[in-house]
Design an enzyme around this catalytic site. Structure first.
Site, PDB file in Angstrom:
ATOM      1  N   TYR A 157      -1.418   0.276  10.674  1.00 23.38           N
ATOM      2  CA  TYR A 157      -1.699  -0.369   9.387  1.00 23.38           C
ATOM      3  C   TYR A 157      -0.505  -0.198   8.444  1.00 23.38           C
ATOM      4  O   TYR A 157      -0.031  -1.154   7.835  1.00 23.38           O
ATOM      5  CB  TYR A 157      -2.957   0.240   8.760  1.00 23.38           C
ATOM      6  CG  TYR A 157      -3.188  -0.132   7.310  1.00 23.38           C
ATOM      7  CD1 TYR A 157      -3.752  -1.360   6.964  1.00 23.38           C
ATOM      8  CD2 TYR A 157      -2.839   0.736   6.275  1.00 23.38           C
ATOM      9  CE1 TYR A 157      -3.950  -1.710   5.636  1.00 23.38           C
ATOM     10  CE2 TYR A 157      -3.040   0.409   4.947  1.00 23.38           C
ATOM     11  CZ  TYR A 157      -3.598  -0.823   4.631  1.00 23.38           C
ATOM     12  OH  TYR A 157      -3.796  -1.154   3.303  1.00 23.38           O
ATOM     13  N   GLU A 185       0.188   3.623   1.761  1.00 19.53           N
ATOM     14  CA  GLU A 185       0.273   4.067   3.158  1.00 19.53           C
ATOM     15  C   GLU A 185       1.669   3.833   3.729  1.00 19.53           C
ATOM     16  O   GLU A 185       2.049   4.421   4.737  1.00 19.53           O
ATOM     17  CB  GLU A 185      -0.769   3.327   4.016  1.00 19.53           C
ATOM     18  CG  GLU A 185      -2.192   3.783   3.793  1.00 19.53           C
ATOM     19  CD  GLU A 185      -2.470   5.194   4.317  1.00 19.53           C
ATOM     20  OE1 GLU A 185      -2.041   5.535   5.421  1.00 19.53           O
ATOM     21  OE2 GLU A 185      -3.122   5.964   3.579  1.00 19.53           O
ATOM     22  N   SER A 245       0.811  -1.221   0.000  1.00 21.68           N
ATOM     23  CA  SER A 245       0.000   0.000   0.000  1.00 21.68           C
ATOM     24  C   SER A 245       0.844   1.271   0.000  1.00 21.68           C
ATOM     25  O   SER A 245       1.915   1.317   0.606  1.00 21.68           O
ATOM     26  CB  SER A 245      -0.880  -0.021   1.253  1.00 21.68           C
ATOM     27  OG  SER A 245      -1.398   1.254   1.515  1.00 21.68           O
TER      28      SER A 245
HETATM   29  P1  NDP Z   1     -11.345  -4.860   1.918  1.00 27.57           P
HETATM   30  O1  NDP Z   1     -11.295  -4.319   3.302  1.00 27.57           O
HETATM   31  O2  NDP Z   1     -12.511  -4.539   1.038  1.00 27.57           O
HETATM   32  O3  NDP Z   1     -11.245  -6.472   1.984  1.00 27.57           O
HETATM   33  C1  NDP Z   1     -10.423  -7.118   2.929  1.00 27.57           C
HETATM   34  C2  NDP Z   1     -10.605  -8.620   2.789  1.00 27.57           C
HETATM   35  O4  NDP Z   1      -9.749  -9.282   3.742  1.00 27.57           O
HETATM   36  C3  NDP Z   1     -12.023  -9.100   3.066  1.00 27.57           C
HETATM   37  O5  NDP Z   1     -12.332 -10.109   2.130  1.00 27.57           O
HETATM   38  C4  NDP Z   1     -11.908  -9.715   4.473  1.00 27.57           C
HETATM   39  O6  NDP Z   1     -12.824 -10.740   4.709  1.00 27.57           O
HETATM   40  C5  NDP Z   1     -10.504 -10.305   4.394  1.00 27.57           C
HETATM   41  N1  NDP Z   1      -9.906 -10.607   5.691  1.00 27.57           N
HETATM   42  C6  NDP Z   1      -9.653  -9.732   6.684  1.00 27.57           C
HETATM   43  N2  NDP Z   1      -9.068 -10.376   7.704  1.00 27.57           N
HETATM   44  C7  NDP Z   1      -8.943 -11.690   7.356  1.00 27.57           C
HETATM   45  C8  NDP Z   1      -8.420 -12.856   7.976  1.00 27.57           C
HETATM   46  N3  NDP Z   1      -7.907 -12.822   9.201  1.00 27.57           N
HETATM   47  N4  NDP Z   1      -8.440 -14.018   7.304  1.00 27.57           N
HETATM   48  C9  NDP Z   1      -8.979 -14.072   6.074  1.00 27.57           C
HETATM   49  N5  NDP Z   1      -9.501 -13.017   5.427  1.00 27.57           N
HETATM   50  C10 NDP Z   1      -9.479 -11.847   6.066  1.00 27.57           C
HETATM   51  O7  NDP Z   1      -9.981  -4.444   1.207  1.00 27.57           O
HETATM   52  P2  NDP Z   1      -9.691  -4.060  -0.345  1.00 27.57           P
HETATM   53  O8  NDP Z   1     -10.320  -5.065  -1.221  1.00 27.57           O
HETATM   54  O9  NDP Z   1      -9.964  -2.623  -0.543  1.00 27.57           O
HETATM   55  O10 NDP Z   1      -8.108  -4.216  -0.390  1.00 27.57           O
HETATM   56  C11 NDP Z   1      -7.484  -5.455  -0.696  1.00 27.57           C
HETATM   57  C12 NDP Z   1      -6.063  -5.445  -0.163  1.00 27.57           C
HETATM   58  O11 NDP Z   1      -5.330  -4.384  -0.767  1.00 27.57           O
HETATM   59  C13 NDP Z   1      -5.936  -5.230   1.350  1.00 27.57           C
HETATM   60  O12 NDP Z   1      -4.837  -5.981   1.793  1.00 27.57           O
HETATM   61  C14 NDP Z   1      -5.650  -3.749   1.472  1.00 27.57           C
HETATM   62  O13 NDP Z   1      -4.970  -3.464   2.672  1.00 27.57           O
HETATM   63  C15 NDP Z   1      -4.781  -3.537   0.241  1.00 27.57           C
HETATM   64  N6  NDP Z   1      -4.782  -2.194  -0.303  1.00 27.57           N
HETATM   65  C16 NDP Z   1      -5.961  -1.597  -0.644  1.00 27.57           C
HETATM   66  C17 NDP Z   1      -5.976  -0.339  -1.177  1.00 27.57           C
HETATM   67  C18 NDP Z   1      -7.240   0.315  -1.585  1.00 27.57           C
HETATM   68  O14 NDP Z   1      -7.219   1.519  -1.874  1.00 27.57           O
HETATM   69  N7  NDP Z   1      -8.351  -0.399  -1.663  1.00 27.57           N
HETATM   70  C19 NDP Z   1      -4.710   0.400  -1.403  1.00 27.57           C
HETATM   71  C20 NDP Z   1      -3.520  -0.366  -1.123  1.00 27.57           C
HETATM   72  C21 NDP Z   1      -3.576  -1.611  -0.569  1.00 27.57           C
HETATM   73  P3  NDP Z   1     -14.257 -10.498   5.430  1.00 27.57           P
HETATM   74  O15 NDP Z   1     -15.234 -10.259   4.321  1.00 27.57           O
HETATM   75  O16 NDP Z   1     -14.495 -11.780   6.139  1.00 27.57           O
HETATM   76  O17 NDP Z   1     -14.117  -9.323   6.351  1.00 27.57           O
HETATM   77  P1  GDP Z   2      -6.576   5.683   3.643  1.00 27.62           P
HETATM   78  O1  GDP Z   2      -5.779   6.564   2.756  1.00 27.62           O
HETATM   79  O2  GDP Z   2      -6.315   4.222   3.446  1.00 27.62           O
HETATM   80  O3  GDP Z   2      -6.515   6.056   5.089  1.00 27.62           O
HETATM   81  O4  GDP Z   2      -8.106   5.845   3.122  1.00 27.62           O
HETATM   82  P2  GDP Z   2      -9.391   6.580   3.744  1.00 27.62           P
HETATM   83  O5  GDP Z   2     -10.389   6.642   2.648  1.00 27.62           O
HETATM   84  O6  GDP Z   2      -9.831   5.935   5.024  1.00 27.62           O
HETATM   85  O7  GDP Z   2      -8.883   8.058   4.113  1.00 27.62           O
HETATM   86  C1  GDP Z   2      -8.348   8.924   3.129  1.00 27.62           C
HETATM   87  C2  GDP Z   2      -8.124  10.312   3.737  1.00 27.62           C
HETATM   88  O8  GDP Z   2      -9.394  10.909   4.021  1.00 27.62           O
HETATM   89  C3  GDP Z   2      -7.337  10.309   5.067  1.00 27.62           C
HETATM   90  O9  GDP Z   2      -6.360  11.320   5.004  1.00 27.62           O
HETATM   91  C4  GDP Z   2      -8.393  10.675   6.109  1.00 27.62           C
HETATM   92  O10 GDP Z   2      -7.884  11.415   7.225  1.00 27.62           O
HETATM   93  C5  GDP Z   2      -9.316  11.553   5.285  1.00 27.62           C
HETATM   94  N1  GDP Z   2     -10.661  11.672   5.863  1.00 27.62           N
HETATM   95  C6  GDP Z   2     -11.299  12.826   6.160  1.00 27.62           C
HETATM   96  N2  GDP Z   2     -12.493  12.569   6.707  1.00 27.62           N
HETATM   97  C7  GDP Z   2     -12.622  11.215   6.755  1.00 27.62           C
HETATM   98  C8  GDP Z   2     -13.675  10.357   7.213  1.00 27.62           C
HETATM   99  O11 GDP Z   2     -14.699  10.786   7.703  1.00 27.62           O
HETATM  100  N3  GDP Z   2     -13.446   9.004   7.062  1.00 27.62           N
HETATM  101  C9  GDP Z   2     -12.293   8.505   6.527  1.00 27.62           C
HETATM  102  N4  GDP Z   2     -12.157   7.180   6.396  1.00 27.62           N
HETATM  103  N5  GDP Z   2     -11.297   9.309   6.102  1.00 27.62           N
HETATM  104  C10 GDP Z   2     -11.458  10.646   6.206  1.00 27.62           C
END
Ligand code: NDP
Ligand code: GDP
Length: 323
Positions: free
Chosen positions: A147, A125, A123
């Site tokens: 995270y 992040e 990520s």
């Molecule tokens: P989501 O939060 O939508 O999905 C997370 C998934 O992980 C869910 O299917 C959840 O299952 C599963 N999960 C969580 N904990 C466990 C566990 N202990 N064992 C098995 N499965 C588990 O994330 P995204 O699809 O948005 O992101 C996918 C990946 O990419 C993540 O690793 C995220 O950190 C990373 N990422 C995402 C970004 C983004 O902008 N979306 C940016 C950069 C990285 P359940 O349905 O059971 O909760």
């Molecule tokens: P992140 O980049 O993975 O932390 O994705 P988020 O969508 O959770 O947050 C993106 C940015 O939006 C961060 O800088 C947050 O501080 C900002 N932000 C501002 N208001 C909010 C809020 O109400 N919820 C979340 N999730 N983020 C917020």
């Protein structure tokens, strides 16, 4: 026919990746953890095409047994505790899922079949308090949340297993990517859902935290293609995936209200300290030139199109729930 094992298949990215792999005629096996409620909303339309296996990133035995039984060609490790604020409330659990979970999957590969190709969902992040802009593969990491710290571990353990054991293991450093399937706790979806509620008279205000934070937002459907491309190369490597454009949360809010036909958005937005973070990532903007060059990858959906897609989807969903 290739077999792909996807952890996190019920998440946003898991659903788009499953669609892509099925279109490419993969056998898709999704690992899900046991829950007492139904978590298949995002993949309901694919349920008959995916094989499901039960396992948990916390449980080494379950992962190894799954890899042994499924014998995948490729593993996409998308599962994680993925929400930054939760990582301050549950730092140890975040480390267990998001950091050590990666090692567990890599250990399973090593034990069962070291020729399995591995993708780790890293990520932006990890860049946190950024050392330079835009950020690329060589930009130093400075994570700002438990995270982000856990993702740095996941990144380096992936690199380390590639270098230590010769595994084909890739780390995709993906910048924020969104879609109508994004979790509602993330800021983009919270905004588009909130705007749609205000438009339909179901809500009067939208409570947010820091409006000045800037992110490089892309479309999740474009980003899963980069994941797949990373595992089709001659050699494993790490890649930044981003649009190269950055926008503030405020700009996203404005664009979302405009997409719903509301001009005076400031009337509705309330700043709430409850959503301000103990440490913030102020600015992310990625340089994906390596992915463009080596993978031939490029994003197709731009910022305004993404915002409109998400607002329209939320309007449609809420309208159909009302009738
Ligand atoms: P989501 O939060 O939508 O999905 C997370 C998934 O992980 C869910 O299917 C959840 O299952 C599963 N999960 C969580 N904990 C466990 C566990 N202990 N064992 C098995 N499965 C588990 O994330 P995204 O699809 O948005 O992101 C996918 C990946 O990419 C993540 O690793 C995220 O950190 C990373 N990422 C995402 C970004 C983004 O902008 N979306 C940016 C950069 C990285 P359940 O349905 O059971 O909760
Ligand atoms: P992140 O980049 O993975 O932390 O994705 P988020 O969508 O959770 O947050 C993106 C940015 O939006 C961060 O800088 C947050 O501080 C900002 N932000 C501002 N208001 C909010 C809020 O109400 N919820 C979340 N999730 N983020 C917020």
């Amino acid at each position: 026919m290739k077999t792909a094992l996807v952890t996190g298949i019920t998440g946003q990215d898991g659903s788009y990746l499953a669609e892509l792999l099925l279109a490419k005629r993969y056998r898709v096996v999704g690992m899900t953890r046991r829950t007492s409620t139904d978590v298949h909303e995002r993949i309901r339309h694919l349920i008959d095409d995916i094989e499901f296996v039960s396992g948990d990133l916390l449980d080494q035995a379950s992962i190894t047994a799954i890899v042994e039984r499924v014998r995948p060609n490729e593993i996409y490790n998308l599962a994680a505790q993925s929400f930054v604020p939760t990582s301050w409330d549950q730092p140890v659990l975040t480390g267990e899922f998001t950091a050590l979970g990666v090692t567990r999957v890599l250990e399973a590969i090593r034990a069962v079949d070291p020729s399995i190709r591995f993708y780790q969902a890293s990520s932006s992040e990890m860049f946190g308090k950024v050392h330079e802009s835009p950020q690329c593969e060589t930009t130093p990491f400075y994570p700002r949340s438990p995270y982000g710290v856990a993702k740095v571990y996941g990144h380096w353990i992936t690199v380390n297993y590639r270098e230590s054991y010769g595994l084909y293991a890739c780390s995709g450093i993906l910048f924020n990517h969104e879609s109508p399937r994004r979790g509602k706790e993330f800021v983009t979806r919270k905004i588009t859902d909130g705007v749609a509620r205000i438009k339909l008279g179901l809500a009067q205000e939208l409570r947010l935290g820091n409006l000045d934070a800037k992110r490089d937002w892309g479309f999740a459907g474009d980003y899963v293609e980069a994941m797949w491309l990373m595992l089709q190369q001659e050699r494993a490597d790490d890649y930044v995936v981003a649009t190269g454009e950055t926008h503030s949360v405020r700009e996203f809010v404005r664009a979302a209200f405009e997409a719903a036909g509301i001009e005076d958005f400031e009337r509705y937005v309330v700043t709430d300290p409850a959503f301000v973070r103990p440490a913030e990532v102020d600015l992310l903007v990625g340089d994906a030139s390596k992915a463009r060059r080596a993978l031939g990858w490029e994003p197709h959906v731009g910022f305004n199109e993404l915002v409109e897609m998400m607002v329209n989807a939320d309007l449609k969903r809420l309208q159909s729930a009302r009738v």
